[in-house]
Motif scaffolding. Sequence first.
Motif, PDB file in Angstrom:
ATOM      1  N   TRP A   1      56.802 -26.281 -13.929  1.00 14.10           N
ATOM      2  CA  TRP A   1      57.322 -25.764 -15.199  1.00 14.10           C
ATOM      3  C   TRP A   1      58.764 -26.225 -15.403  1.00 14.10           C
ATOM      4  O   TRP A   1      59.119 -26.711 -16.479  1.00 14.10           O
ATOM      5  CB  TRP A   1      57.254 -24.227 -15.219  1.00 14.10           C
ATOM      6  CG  TRP A   1      57.874 -23.644 -16.450  1.00 14.10           C
ATOM      7  CD1 TRP A   1      57.286 -23.491 -17.672  1.00 14.10           C
ATOM      8  CD2 TRP A   1      59.218 -23.163 -16.591  1.00 14.10           C
ATOM      9  NE1 TRP A   1      58.187 -22.935 -18.560  1.00 14.10           N
ATOM     10  CE2 TRP A   1      59.383 -22.722 -17.916  1.00 14.10           C
ATOM     11  CE3 TRP A   1      60.298 -23.049 -15.731  1.00 14.10           C
ATOM     12  CZ2 TRP A   1      60.571 -22.198 -18.399  1.00 14.10           C
ATOM     13  CZ3 TRP A   1      61.490 -22.513 -16.204  1.00 14.10           C
ATOM     14  CH2 TRP A   1      61.606 -22.099 -17.532  1.00 14.10           C
TER      15      TRP A   1
ATOM     16  N   PRO B   1      53.708 -30.310 -19.151  1.00 12.85           N
ATOM     17  CA  PRO B   1      53.057 -29.567 -20.229  1.00 12.85           C
ATOM     18  C   PRO B   1      52.029 -28.576 -19.684  1.00 12.85           C
ATOM     19  O   PRO B   1      51.300 -28.868 -18.748  1.00 12.85           O
ATOM     20  CB  PRO B   1      52.356 -30.659 -21.045  1.00 12.85           C
ATOM     21  CG  PRO B   1      53.058 -31.919 -20.690  1.00 12.85           C
ATOM     22  CD  PRO B   1      53.530 -31.747 -19.273  1.00 12.85           C
ATOM     23  N   ASN B   2      51.984 -27.407 -20.277  1.00 10.89           N
ATOM     24  CA  ASN B   2      51.039 -26.342 -19.948  1.00 10.89           C
ATOM     25  C   ASN B   2      51.199 -25.743 -18.548  1.00 10.89           C
ATOM     26  O   ASN B   2      50.371 -24.947 -18.128  1.00 10.89           O
ATOM     27  CB  ASN B   2      49.587 -26.811 -20.129  1.00 10.89           C
ATOM     28  CG  ASN B   2      49.309 -27.265 -21.536  1.00 10.89           C
ATOM     29  OD1 ASN B   2      49.788 -26.674 -22.502  1.00 10.89           O
ATOM     30  ND2 ASN B   2      48.560 -28.340 -21.669  1.00 10.89           N
ATOM     31  N   ALA B   3      52.223 -26.146 -17.824  1.00 12.93           N
ATOM     32  CA  ALA B   3      52.450 -25.550 -16.500  1.00 12.93           C
ATOM     33  C   ALA B   3      52.955 -24.130 -16.696  1.00 12.93           C
ATOM     34  O   ALA B   3      53.855 -23.894 -17.503  1.00 12.93           O
ATOM     35  CB  ALA B   3      53.464 -26.362 -15.705  1.00 12.93           C
ATOM     36  N   PRO B   4      52.380 -23.169 -15.972  1.00 13.82           N
ATOM     37  CA  PRO B   4      52.856 -21.796 -16.114  1.00 13.82           C
ATOM     38  C   PRO B   4      54.249 -21.644 -15.519  1.00 13.82           C
ATOM     39  O   PRO B   4      54.597 -22.319 -14.546  1.00 13.82           O
ATOM     40  CB  PRO B   4      51.830 -20.976 -15.323  1.00 13.82           C
ATOM     41  CG  PRO B   4      51.256 -21.934 -14.336  1.00 13.82           C
ATOM     42  CD  PRO B   4      51.307 -23.284 -14.991  1.00 13.82           C
ATOM     43  N   LYS B   5      55.042 -20.777 -16.119  1.00  7.36           N
ATOM     44  CA  LYS B   5      56.401 -20.562 -15.628  1.00  7.36           C
ATOM     45  C   LYS B   5      56.374 -19.930 -14.237  1.00  7.36           C
ATOM     46  O   LYS B   5      57.143 -20.305 -13.356  1.00  7.36           O
ATOM     47  CB  LYS B   5      57.177 -19.674 -16.597  1.00  7.36           C
ATOM     48  CG  LYS B   5      58.627 -19.461 -16.212  1.00  7.36           C
ATOM     49  CD  LYS B   5      59.366 -18.701 -17.300  1.00  7.36           C
ATOM     50  CE  LYS B   5      60.831 -18.513 -16.983  1.00  7.36           C
ATOM     51  NZ  LYS B   5      61.538 -17.843 -18.079  1.00  7.36           N
TER      52      LYS B   5
ATOM     53  N   ASN C   1      44.834 -25.813 -13.701  1.00  4.95           N
ATOM     54  CA  ASN C   1      44.685 -26.147 -15.113  1.00  4.95           C
ATOM     55  C   ASN C   1      43.866 -25.147 -15.932  1.00  4.95           C
ATOM     56  O   ASN C   1      43.935 -25.151 -17.151  1.00  4.95           O
ATOM     57  CB  ASN C   1      44.082 -27.534 -15.254  1.00  4.95           C
ATOM     58  CG  ASN C   1      45.021 -28.589 -14.741  1.00  4.95           C
ATOM     59  OD1 ASN C   1      46.018 -28.895 -15.391  1.00  4.95           O
ATOM     60  ND2 ASN C   1      44.751 -29.135 -13.564  1.00  4.95           N
TER      61      ASN C   1
END
Length: 147
Positions: free
Chosen positions: A67, A72-76, A121
Amino acid sequence: MIESRRADVIGRRIKELREERKLTQPQMGELFSFSVSRLSQYEWGDFTPPFDLLMHFAEFFKVNHAWIMGVPNAPKYLPPAQEVIEKFETLSPIIEARAFALGIYLTQETRRKAIGFLIDNFPDILQTYEDNLDVIDSAVIVSGDRP
């Protein structure tokens, strides 16, 4: 151009983390042994911090390193380790069964990669298992070898 946008995203995330912890730039600079001007350059996206520094930030702030690096789209935040282990243990026999049904051989390593891909993912994969059979099959096919 892409590198510039990546530096901007990383900079905004560093600033966000610093402000969430209510740290001033001088305080953060002291914590990580760099100048306020260098931190400012990172936060404005003028420079991208070195990889090892980004890893230190992720560890210090307890966030996902992907993150902070702008993936992109990686969780915090990453889920607790126990939750990941439980998902792995639940998905393992499902992956094995799907591979067998598709005539694909999975080594222990390729099974691990397929499960890791799904967990990273598709974090809600088990809640929507029936809706994600095609995603599971894709992970198996990419990871496995046909005999």
